[in-house]
Enzyme design. Sequence first.
Site, mmCIF file in Angstrom:
data_model
loop_
_atom_site.group_PDB
_atom_site.id
_atom_site.type_symbol
_atom_site.label_atom_id
_atom_site.label_comp_id
_atom_site.label_asym_id
_atom_site.label_seq_id
_atom_site.Cartn_x
_atom_site.Cartn_y
_atom_site.Cartn_z
ATOM 1 N N GLY B 42 0.859 -1.180 0.000
ATOM 2 C CA GLY B 42 0.000 0.000 0.000
ATOM 3 C C GLY B 42 0.896 1.230 0.000
ATOM 4 O O GLY B 42 2.095 1.146 -0.279
ATOM 5 N N LEU B 43 0.313 2.376 0.320
ATOM 6 C CA LEU B 43 1.117 3.600 0.292
ATOM 7 C C LEU B 43 2.351 3.463 1.167
ATOM 8 O O LEU B 43 3.447 3.843 0.766
ATOM 9 C CB LEU B 43 0.271 4.779 0.765
ATOM 10 C CG LEU B 43 -0.783 5.213 -0.239
ATOM 11 C CD1 LEU B 43 -1.611 6.343 0.338
ATOM 12 C CD2 LEU B 43 -0.133 5.665 -1.530
ATOM 13 N N ALA B 44 2.179 2.906 2.357
ATOM 14 C CA ALA B 44 3.315 2.813 3.272
ATOM 15 C C ALA B 44 4.361 1.839 2.731
ATOM 16 O O ALA B 44 5.550 2.159 2.674
ATOM 17 C CB ALA B 44 2.838 2.389 4.655
ATOM 18 N N ARG B 330 -15.170 12.969 12.235
ATOM 19 C CA ARG B 330 -15.957 11.767 11.934
ATOM 20 C C ARG B 330 -16.647 11.163 13.141
ATOM 21 O O ARG B 330 -17.809 10.750 13.057
ATOM 22 C CB ARG B 330 -15.032 10.720 11.330
ATOM 23 C CG ARG B 330 -14.545 11.171 9.994
ATOM 24 C CD ARG B 330 -13.528 10.250 9.411
ATOM 25 N NE ARG B 330 -13.243 10.701 8.064
ATOM 26 C CZ ARG B 330 -12.318 10.180 7.282
ATOM 27 N NH1 ARG B 330 -11.573 9.184 7.728
ATOM 28 N NH2 ARG B 330 -12.141 10.630 6.074
ATOM 29 N N GLU B 425 -1.166 2.306 8.353
ATOM 30 C CA GLU B 425 -2.309 2.037 9.229
ATOM 31 C C GLU B 425 -1.994 0.930 10.236
ATOM 32 O O GLU B 425 -2.636 0.829 11.279
ATOM 33 C CB GLU B 425 -3.535 1.681 8.379
ATOM 34 C CG GLU B 425 -4.831 1.705 9.184
ATOM 35 C CD GLU B 425 -6.089 1.519 8.340
ATOM 36 O OE1 GLU B 425 -6.050 1.797 7.126
ATOM 37 O OE2 GLU B 425 -7.112 1.102 8.907
ATOM 38 N N ARG B 435 -9.076 9.637 13.775
ATOM 39 C CA ARG B 435 -8.270 10.182 12.684
ATOM 40 C C ARG B 435 -9.081 11.199 11.890
ATOM 41 O O ARG B 435 -10.249 10.958 11.590
ATOM 42 C CB ARG B 435 -7.811 9.060 11.744
ATOM 43 C CG ARG B 435 -7.044 9.581 10.549
ATOM 44 C CD ARG B 435 -6.493 8.474 9.688
ATOM 45 N NE ARG B 435 -7.498 7.734 8.952
ATOM 46 C CZ ARG B 435 -8.092 8.167 7.839
ATOM 47 N NH1 ARG B 435 -7.815 9.344 7.331
ATOM 48 N NH2 ARG B 435 -8.979 7.403 7.229
HETATM 49 C C1 FAD Z 1 -12.838 3.454 1.141
HETATM 50 C C2 FAD Z 1 -11.709 4.153 1.817
HETATM 51 C C3 FAD Z 1 -11.413 5.476 1.504
HETATM 52 C C4 FAD Z 1 -10.377 6.132 2.130
HETATM 53 N N1 FAD Z 1 -10.129 7.432 1.785
HETATM 54 C C5 FAD Z 1 -9.090 8.077 2.384
HETATM 55 C C6 FAD Z 1 -8.791 9.420 2.016
HETATM 56 O O1 FAD Z 1 -9.446 10.034 1.172
HETATM 57 N N2 FAD Z 1 -7.744 10.021 2.624
HETATM 58 C C7 FAD Z 1 -6.981 9.384 3.554
HETATM 59 O O2 FAD Z 1 -6.039 9.978 4.042
HETATM 60 N N3 FAD Z 1 -7.249 8.106 3.897
HETATM 61 C C8 FAD Z 1 -8.281 7.436 3.345
HETATM 62 N N4 FAD Z 1 -8.551 6.144 3.713
HETATM 63 C C9 FAD Z 1 -7.631 5.434 4.617
HETATM 64 C C10 FAD Z 1 -6.398 4.970 3.864
HETATM 65 O O3 FAD Z 1 -6.754 4.558 2.567
HETATM 66 C C11 FAD Z 1 -5.686 3.807 4.529
HETATM 67 O O4 FAD Z 1 -5.540 4.034 5.880
HETATM 68 C C12 FAD Z 1 -4.294 3.638 3.925
HETATM 69 O O5 FAD Z 1 -4.374 3.558 2.534
HETATM 70 C C13 FAD Z 1 -3.582 2.432 4.477
HETATM 71 O O6 FAD Z 1 -2.370 2.265 3.779
HETATM 72 P P1 FAD Z 1 -1.301 1.193 4.208
HETATM 73 O O7 FAD Z 1 -0.180 1.340 3.259
HETATM 74 O O8 FAD Z 1 -1.011 1.341 5.649
HETATM 75 O O9 FAD Z 1 -2.007 -0.218 4.046
HETATM 76 P P2 FAD Z 1 -2.854 -0.884 2.862
HETATM 77 O O10 FAD Z 1 -3.053 0.009 1.721
HETATM 78 O O11 FAD Z 1 -4.036 -1.483 3.522
HETATM 79 O O12 FAD Z 1 -1.911 -2.022 2.344
HETATM 80 C C14 FAD Z 1 -1.702 -3.209 3.019
HETATM 81 C C15 FAD Z 1 -0.743 -4.039 2.230
HETATM 82 O O13 FAD Z 1 -0.302 -5.105 3.034
HETATM 83 C C16 FAD Z 1 -0.472 -6.321 2.373
HETATM 84 N N5 FAD Z 1 -0.753 -7.312 3.395
HETATM 85 C C17 FAD Z 1 -1.685 -7.252 4.378
HETATM 86 N N6 FAD Z 1 -1.624 -8.355 5.147
HETATM 87 C C18 FAD Z 1 -0.638 -9.114 4.642
HETATM 88 C C19 FAD Z 1 -0.103 -10.372 4.981
HETATM 89 N N7 FAD Z 1 -0.545 -11.061 6.022
HETATM 90 N N8 FAD Z 1 0.890 -10.879 4.204
HETATM 91 C C20 FAD Z 1 1.377 -10.181 3.137
HETATM 92 N N9 FAD Z 1 0.913 -8.987 2.791
HETATM 93 C C21 FAD Z 1 -0.074 -8.455 3.529
HETATM 94 C C22 FAD Z 1 -1.566 -6.106 1.385
HETATM 95 O O14 FAD Z 1 -1.434 -7.012 0.321
HETATM 96 C C23 FAD Z 1 -1.307 -4.678 0.971
HETATM 97 O O15 FAD Z 1 -0.334 -4.659 -0.037
HETATM 98 C C24 FAD Z 1 -9.606 5.468 3.098
HETATM 99 C C25 FAD Z 1 -9.897 4.146 3.428
HETATM 100 C C26 FAD Z 1 -10.963 3.502 2.819
HETATM 101 C C27 FAD Z 1 -11.318 2.131 3.273
#
Ligand code: FAD
Lengths: 256, 637
Positions: B42-44, B330, B425, B435
């Site tokens: 994901g983004l992180a 929220r 996240e 948040r």
């Molecule tokens: C519908 C929606 C709209 C949103 N809109 C906004 C917005 O407008 N602005 C904002 O700031 N935030 C928004 N958010 C929140 C934000 O999108 C998320 O908090 C953020 O994108 C999380 O990013 P991340 O990189 O932490 O994890 P994620 O994007 O959830 O990525 C997780 C990654 O980990 C991998 N993974 C997970 N578990 C495992 C495992 N066991 N083994 C191997 N790989 C694994 C997955 O494959 C994925 O690649 C929104 C959320 C939702 C649900």
Amino acid sequence: MKQANGDKCIKLKLKVWRQKTQGSKGRFESFKAENISKDMSFLEMLDVVNEKIILSGKPPIAFDHDCREGICGSCGAMVNGRAHGPEKGTTLCQLHMRHFSDGDTVVIEPWRSRAFKVVKDLVVDRSALDKIIQAGGYVSVNTGGVPDGNAIPVPQEIAEKAMDAAECIGCGACAAACPNASVMLFTGAKISQFALLPQGHPEAKKRVLAMVGKMDQLGFGNCTNEKECAAECPKEISIINIARMNREFLKSGLFS
Amino acid sequence: MKLDSKIPDGPLSEKWDRHRFELKLVNPANKKKFKILVVGTGLAGASTSATLAELGYEVETFCIQDSPRRAHSISAQGGINAAKNYQNDGDSIWRLFYDTIKGGDFRSREANVYRLAQVSNNIIDQCVAQGVPFAREYSGMLANRSFGGAQVSRTFYARGQTGQQLLLGAYGALSRQIAAGKVKLFTRRDMLDLVVIDGKARGIIVRNLVSGDLEKYSADAVVLATGGYGNVFYLSTNAMASNVSAAFASYKKGAFFANPCFTQIHPTCIPVKGTYQSKLTLMSESLRNDGRVWVPKTPGDKRLPGQISESERDYYLENKYPGFGNLVPRDVASRNAKNQCDMDKGVGDTQLAVYLDFEDAIKRSGQDVIGKKYGNLFKMYEKITADNPYETPMKIYPAVHYTMGGLWVDYNLMSTIPGLFVLGEANFSDHGSNRLGASALMQGLADGYFIIPYTIGSYLAEAPLGKIDEDHKEFSLSSLEVETRIKKLISIEGGRTVDSFHRELGRILWEYCGMSRNNSGLKKAKKLIRDLRVEYWENVLVGGSEKDFNQSLERAWRVADFLEFGELMVIDALERQESCGGHFNEKYQTDTHEALRDDKHFCHVSAGEFRGDNRKPKFHKEPLTFENVKLTQRSYK
Ligand SMILES: Cc1cc2nc3c(=O)[nH]c(=O)nc-3n(C[C@H](O)[C@H](O)[C@H](O)COP(=O)(O)OP(=O)(O)OC[C@H]3O[C@@H](n4cnc5c(N)ncnc54)[C@H](O)[C@@H]3O)c2cc1C
Ligand code: FES
């Protein structure tokens, strides 16, 4: 909470492609989908069918899906011969059962394209799309050391056009719908996004040559203007992007 | 064990600079000798992988989906905050910092949040340079919109697909490093365990989701960027594969889990329709820029919205919170929607919905302008509900959306296990108990592009790390444990599907640990979850085999973890005898039903330590000190 009620429910006959592994031989299997609410999405209908299959001790139908909001590009199958089913501009997860009628027979098959091998049932290997991006679908900047976001103005109209192209979700429907298994809509959309934006200009020439080269190497076919791709694209990416890619290709000097 | 947040000394605005100077650097020639595993794209995760590879580290990256571009971040809609103050409307790093601390109801660290606000501006620059097509003004300058909990306009966006565009930017950067041979990518992999050797994170066990084989990967450090655990509620706005398993496995190996009861219920989602429903769809908060929330004034009024005149409508947010109106945070908006429905003023078939009305906005600006801003959301709404929001108000209701809780990390984003870093996240770091909109994207990219490259370098430079590889006995032990658990799941062959258990768990948590909580309900939930877990291990029907592409097994593993994790959430909620942000205990509320904090006893992060199956976790406290902002009762009037 109100349950799916009688008049809103339909019955369907499904014919689903079953294939255990990439190498094995596939075949169609029939299932009854009963008590299907018209408010369900297509994938929720498959969930309901799968619950029954699991309870009967058989392997459920495998299909890719994740966001169920039409944005991740995971889902996709040929439904009655159409990529993502009958609704224009709609991914399979956003297709709702109100577009089907009681008693319909629904044939569900995986993407058929020589560059996408079946992994299992409706699941295919689309890593070829990642490889095309790896060939040059980015701007080569490292993290840090970049100018202020407003340093280079981008006219609104240009930004909007770039966004139109950038909306591609990489689902592979374009290649699946094309009689030549061409993936030019996908590639053209990425090339267009960067050809339009000033940030993409310095590498434009290199990018188009590398991405088009990779596409050919991976076994995708050529565009003969059938326009099936744009017709079936769930994000309605325009065919203009292919023309723009071709222009970029010519500009790249190969033929000049 | 005392939790050491490692917050640097010095004035707030200089902490990060000073810390960066003090952190040890790895000699450029040595970087390639270090291998780092990044779980998540994901983004992180994508930003981390790309940035670390650019610096010269050897990176191996894992994700569940068939392509890194499909991570859950792709579905973020509304936008990303930054303190650019391009609008000249009074924004500053300080204001973004303050809004975020206050929005989180004073349950986050000042130093972390300040750093987040500082780097927010670099993120926008970075993404623009990558070719992210942000919305622009006619002048060609970047456009902004407003989000909840703020009175300035600081949210950058790309239509209603900001997450998609930001993720594709990071995915592009990652793809470039894959092409350069600096990142090895492993898709369709599920991390099922963390391998800890000599007290340090040294590897992971993953299941190859196509073949079913268990694979071992060793490294010098592990970065978890595996997202949030909202799916513990079954119905949420998260993608279907979002899970707690990687984080929970790490918890069982010694990483503390912070504030698990802090979950965010988003006010504007499409209401639940039927029991078959698999997920809930968000309607971006950005809609509250133009949409007006209302319910009929008279309880039980079943007339259609068009038949209810202006004077018979209650625009309850505008009336109760004139300062912020529809743009309150929220947690506040969600609780108020629930209260209206509890008063029998809910609308629609299920009466669990309120209106979000665009009539005035369309009259004011025209359908074109509104369509340009929200067209794709309106289209999605119409696809799902068959109602046209240009003509009739949307019906919306709160839904589980985001989790502020996560693995505990220090200022360097390192967990209580040395060498295990947690980003995005999946960590608990910056959002306190609520948040603000558009700040998760900001945090994920801040962590990955601008924080981890410094802090992980310092860890690697300092830690004496012996050479180990996958032959080490800890890998075999870990792998064997995973295999045993998988075999057990498959062998139960009971009478209930995985999803049916998951749905029931979700109902329990939504009812007793959702928008509003009370002590007796939480105690009841604890027992219900335990009973359900016992039944799960006796009566679940997974089907198929483990050496196969088996999606039911994937879910079975995740639900097994959710069933343990759900109890941890409830225990945490019981321990925190106050209300704050998204954690609303009915016993602690103001006269006007706002969350009432107890700063004397609960101004801390609580971090759970695993002490064995079926043993109560031990909660450790990290006190939160506020030297720069004054703790106040949040007011949005
Ligand atoms: C519908 C929606 C709209 C949103 N809109 C906004 C917005 O407008 N602005 C904002 O700031 N935030 C928004 N958010 C929140 C934000 O999108 C998320 O908090 C953020 O994108 C999380 O990013 P991340 O990189 O932490 O994890 P994620 O994007 O959830 O990525 C997780 C990654 O980990 C991998 N993974 C997970 N578990 C495992 C495992 N066991 N083994 C191997 N790989 C694994 C997955 O494959 C994925 O690649 C929104 C959320 C939702 C649900
Ligand atoms: S599941 Fe994501 S696009 Fe359909």
